[in-house]
Motif scaffolding. Structure first.
Motif, mmCIF file in Angstrom:
data_model
loop_
_atom_site.group_PDB
_atom_site.id
_atom_site.type_symbol
_atom_site.label_atom_id
_atom_site.label_comp_id
_atom_site.label_asym_id
_atom_site.label_seq_id
_atom_site.Cartn_x
_atom_site.Cartn_y
_atom_site.Cartn_z
ATOM 1 N N THR A 115 -48.544 28.314 22.886
ATOM 2 C CA THR A 115 -47.857 27.276 22.202
ATOM 3 C C THR A 115 -46.441 27.566 21.322
ATOM 4 O OG1 THR A 115 -48.845 25.412 20.866
ATOM 5 C CG2 THR A 115 -49.827 28.363 20.158
ATOM 6 N N HIS A 151 -52.491 24.842 15.747
ATOM 7 C CA HIS A 151 -53.919 25.323 16.679
ATOM 8 C C HIS A 151 -54.282 26.448 15.812
ATOM 9 C CE1 HIS A 151 -53.796 24.540 20.892
ATOM 10 N NE2 HIS A 151 -52.633 25.247 20.916
ATOM 11 N N GLU A 182 -53.637 20.834 15.463
ATOM 12 C CA GLU A 182 -54.179 20.442 17.457
ATOM 13 C C GLU A 182 -55.454 20.060 17.797
ATOM 14 O OE1 GLU A 182 -52.119 20.861 20.452
ATOM 15 O OE2 GLU A 182 -50.063 21.589 19.897
#
Length: 345
Positions: free
Chosen positions: A179, A185, A239
């Motif tokens: 990512t 995240h 996210e």
């Protein structure tokens, strides 16, 4: 360099670190491991780590050491898998073992990467989010309790060829996602842990029973509201968690239907994972400190930076610290603290 030629050191022989090391060794990687317990290090070297569960059955003998000082040679990758409470001391100890172009991979729960960067430098870090379950049945006997993935990324730059190579290494364990928004995240997982892990530690209930109680669900929602407020100030784009929970959509709407939707969503989580026991609760029951300062504590610390109020997260941090200090017991009665009175109706 071929990935199998990378020299890898795992710091921490708990459930995640131990399983990761064992599966890497089984696949032919040059891996060593450090456990702070001398008898456990000896067991790993002589008898091996036995892994069962979702990954199948594996037994791997791994060169193991009771301290970083026993490790010979510099490493390409150091997988930092200690508890957050041991993180700074361990990071200090491995600085001299890192090759000039090597990286430390942070595998802790909560947001530890900022503190670790103060020790190692942000440009030497790769973040790793563990999306699979594991438990230590006893020293040397570990179980992968559920499958999932790793999400890896640099703290503040896009993936590159080296990160791709790291992903290839870790895909030996579970599938890997790269990512360019690692902090987004990581923050998503922090929110979940700040709700599920921390509230479970306060009351001592399994997740299903805990989330069946409306007052707890209201507290759960408020923890998320406060966390999203702080993320906005930190310019973190959160996210979607587990490809299902979009926190911005979750909080949207101020009417009865929107509120019902939120409660139903949380109840579904509670039913699906009803037998889940908080890892922080397990730490407290073993007389150990929790990772609260890197969960709800991270939200509180940054709220103080921006002079913002996050009363629920602050109360959660304070209550868990009081449990750690022996000033409170683990009990559902902790939710009778006056700070939670507004969630009674």
């Amino acid at each position: 360099m071929e990935t199998k030629e990378l020299s890898i050191l795992v710091i921490g022989a708990g459930a995640v670190g131990g399983i990761t090391a064992a599966l890497l060794k089984k696949d032919g990687y040059n891996v060593e491991i450090v456990s702070k317990y001398p008898e456990y290090a000896t067991l790993i070297s002589e008898q091996g780590i036995e892994v069962t569960g979702a990954c199948g059955n594996v037994n791997a003998k791994i060169p193991a050491y009771a301290s970083v000082g026993e490790v010979k040679g510099k490493k390409d990758l150091i997988l930092h898998a200690t508890k957050a409470t041991d993180m700074i001391e361990a990071a200090e100890s491995v600085k001299s073992l890192l090759k000039d172009e090597g990286y430390v991979i942070s595998m802790q729960n909560g947001i530890c990467i900022d503190d670790m960067a103060l020790v190692l430098g942000r440009n030497r870090l790769i973040g790793c989010i563990t999306g699979w379950g594991a438990t230590m049945d006893s020293h040397g006997k570990l179980t992968m309790t559920s499958t999932g993935d790793f999400v890896i990324g640099y703290p503040d730059r896009a993936p590159d060829d080296f990160l791709q190579s790291v992903g290839e290494v870790l895909s030996t364990v579970v599938p890997v996602k790269l990512t360019d928004n690692f902090m987004g995240h990581l923050y998503a997982k922090l929110i979940i842990n700040s709700c599920i892990t921390s509230l479970g530690a306060i009351c001592g209930l399994y997740l299903g029973r805990m989330l069946s109680i409306k007052k707890v669900r209201k507290i759960f929602i408020e923890i998320i509201r406060e966390a999203v407020l702080i993320a906005d100030k930190l310019n973190i784009r959160i996210e979607v968690f587990g490809d299902k929970l979009n926190f911005y959509k979750f909080l949207s709407g101020n009417n009865i239907i929107a509120d019902l939707r939120r409660h139903l969503f949380i109840m579904v989580i509670g039913f699906k994972y009803r037998k889940l026991k908080s890892s922080s609760l397990q730490s407290l029951e073993r007389g150990k400190l929790t990772e609260i300062d890197y969960l709800n504590g991270y939200i509180v610390k940054n709220a103080d930076r921006f002079h913002l109020e996050v009363p629920v997260n602050r109360a959660v941090v304070n209550i868990i610290h009081e449990i750690e200090q022996g000033k409170r017991k683990i009990s559902f009665n902790n939710f009778s603290d006056p700070i939670f009175d507004r969630f009674n109706n």
